[in-house]
Scaffold this active site. Structure first.
Site, PDB file in Angstrom:
ATOM      1  N   HIS A   1      -0.286  -8.562  11.009  1.00  0.00           N
ATOM      2  CA  HIS A   1       1.020  -8.181  10.474  1.00  0.00           C
ATOM      3  C   HIS A   1       1.881  -9.433  10.394  1.00  0.00           C
ATOM      4  CE1 HIS A   1       4.442  -5.513   9.634  1.00  0.00           C
ATOM      5  NE2 HIS A   1       5.146  -6.403  10.324  1.00  0.00           N
ATOM      6  N   CYS A   2       2.309  -9.785   9.184  1.00  0.00           N
ATOM      7  CA  CYS A   2       3.057 -11.019   8.947  1.00  0.00           C
ATOM      8  C   CYS A   2       4.550 -10.703   8.939  1.00  0.00           C
ATOM      9  CB  CYS A   2       2.640 -11.649   7.618  1.00  0.00           C
ATOM     10  SG  CYS A   2       3.476 -13.213   7.267  1.00  0.00           S
ATOM     11  N   LYS A   3       5.283 -11.321   9.883  1.00  0.00           N
ATOM     12  CA  LYS A   3       6.732 -11.120   9.933  1.00  0.00           C
ATOM     13  C   LYS A   3       7.443 -11.864   8.812  1.00  0.00           C
ATOM     14  CE  LYS A   3       6.869 -10.395  14.918  1.00  0.00           C
ATOM     15  NZ  LYS A   3       7.446 -10.854  16.208  1.00  0.00           N
TER      16      LYS A   3
ATOM     17  N   ASN B   1       7.030  -9.444   6.045  1.00  0.00           N
ATOM     18  CA  ASN B   1       7.516  -8.122   6.420  1.00  0.00           C
ATOM     19  C   ASN B   1       6.531  -7.028   6.030  1.00  0.00           C
ATOM     20  OD1 ASN B   1       9.312  -6.310   7.566  1.00  0.00           O
ATOM     21  ND2 ASN B   1      10.466  -5.998   5.673  1.00  0.00           N
TER      22      ASN B   1
END
Length: 412
Positions: free
Chosen positions: A154-156, A159
């Site tokens: 999951h890439c912040k 998003n």
């Protein structure tokens, strides 16, 4: 406010064997990176991208001499444009599993997850939250609250999750960002150095012909030239270089990590699982070592001192040990060991000539020596010197050097 109007659920099982359900307020799954609310890293990423694009094409690249300004316009422009579009695509694509995307909408709340019935969210290729059949490389993301196909991480910054459907767009966006920031650092360092060595080589634009002296510079050439000072230009260059180098280090680290994953043929999620398993094994090994150390520490640390007297008779040996419990015991031990040493010397001389049977005379002499040891008692002066020693229990037992019986003063 009616706090009881919200449906509660849990997006992932709680670790441990407790049957208690910790429920959170229900929320619909996120479709992509544009779902509200945005992540803080996502906002910071777009702000940094906008700032670097403005200072690159509006301030520093126009100061380069011909033909380098056209070359850098082309290379930097391509990298920034490629990054922009691949970033947009990676954020827009829904990486969810095909079974999840086949649903009518994401607006319905997820069902409650009961940890007492299922230990894992996905079990036997069935997700109990999404209520769909999934593939073997699918993971339910707790942040996006949906099953992601070929889940990587999951890439912040995006998003959204990075999965099989948007991984290559993410990788191209990462590569183009790294190349674009690197070119910008090179350009700014070149201008910073040339400003001191040969500032006239940076003032080749026609707009500089009306400006006298090197203390005044123009930015946002050629469309909207704005005057600035030399100090302002250098301070902005220094701030931009520091920010660009920080971004470059982060991007290079992330890009190198994904090249490493390519080499290993694994995903980010697989790497994290392997690291956790390795840490668990290390903790088990350390726990075993700690238990072994505790076991060894339980062994007696201090032992009572003793005097060993080891006479050798022929090819065999026997040991007599005396504990130093008091002055009388010490005197007794020294006297007995002296007698046994004398006996050892005489026995060594006699045995050097007689290897077969023993002489009756020798046996008589040995019996006499042993009887002398048995009949020895401290004299009256010694008893008066240590009046506290009254009991025979304080006198250690003496092993007969010619046999296996144990002698005490009671035997005399």
């Amino acid at each position: 406010m009616n706090c009881f109007s919200h449906r509660l659920r849990r997006t992932s099982p709680v670790q441990g064997s407790s049957s208690r359900n910790e429920l959170v307020t229900s929320k619909p799954p996120r479709m992509n990176g544009w779902s509200w609310p945005p992540q803080a890293f996502q906002v910071v990423g777009w702000l940094v991208y906008s700032y670097l694009a403005i200072v690159s094409f509006g301030i520093y690249i126009p100061l380069l001499p011909l033909p380098w300004n056209h070359v850098l316009y082309s290379l930097t422009g391509i990298t920034f444009i490629v990054h922009f579009f691949t970033h947009i695509v990676a954020v827009t694509i829904d990486p969810a599993d095909a079974g999840v995307r086949a649903k009518q909408s994401y607006s319905r709340p997820m069902p409650l997850f009961d940890h007492t019935k299922q230990r894992h969210v996905i079990q036997d290729l069935h997700c109990y939250l999404c209520d769909v059949k999934v593939g073997p490389r699918v993971k339910h993301c707790g942040i996006c609250n949906k099953c992601v196909e070929d889940f990587d991480h999951h890439c912040k910054w995006l998003n959204t999750c990075v999965g099989g459907r948007n991984y290559w767009y993410f990788f191209v966006a990462l590569s183009s960002a790294t190349l674009g920031v690197f070119l910008l650092v090179v350009v700014i360092l070149f201008i910073f150095i040339q400003h001191y060595l040969d500032p006239n080589s940076l003032r080749t634009a026609p707009q500089f012909s009306s400006i006298l002296g090197n203390g005044t510079w123009l930015v946002f050439l050629p469309l909207a030239p704005i005057k600035t000072t030399s100090a302002g230009l250098l301070i902005l260059a220094f701030v931009t270089v520091m920010l660009s180098i920080t971004c470059l280090l982060l991007l290079c680290h992330l890009l190198g990590f994904h090249f490493y994953l390519f080499y290993k043929g694994i995903s980010t999620f697989d790497y994290v699982k392997m690291q956790r398993q390795k840490e668990a094994r290390n903790r088990d090994i350390e726990a075993e070592k700690a238990n072994d150390a505790k076991t060894h520490n339980k062994a007696p640390q201090n032992q009572e001192s003793s005097i060993d007297c080891e006479p050798a008779l022929s090819q065999s040996s026997s040991t007599c040990k005396f504990d130093n419990n008091g002055p009388l015991s010490s005197r007794l031990s020294e006297s007995i060991c002296t007698e046994m040493e004398n006996f050892k010397k005489s026995a060594g001389k006699e045995n050097s000539f007689n290897y077969g049977t023993e002489n009756p005379k020798e046996n008589t002499e040995r019996e006499m020596s042993v009887s002398d040891i048995k009949s020895w008692k401290p004299d009256a002066d010694e008893e008066a010197q240590w009046p506290s020693v009254k009991s025979a229990d304080s006198v250690p037992g003496v092993q007969d050097p010619l046999g296996s019986s144990v002698m005490t003063p009671d035997d005399t």
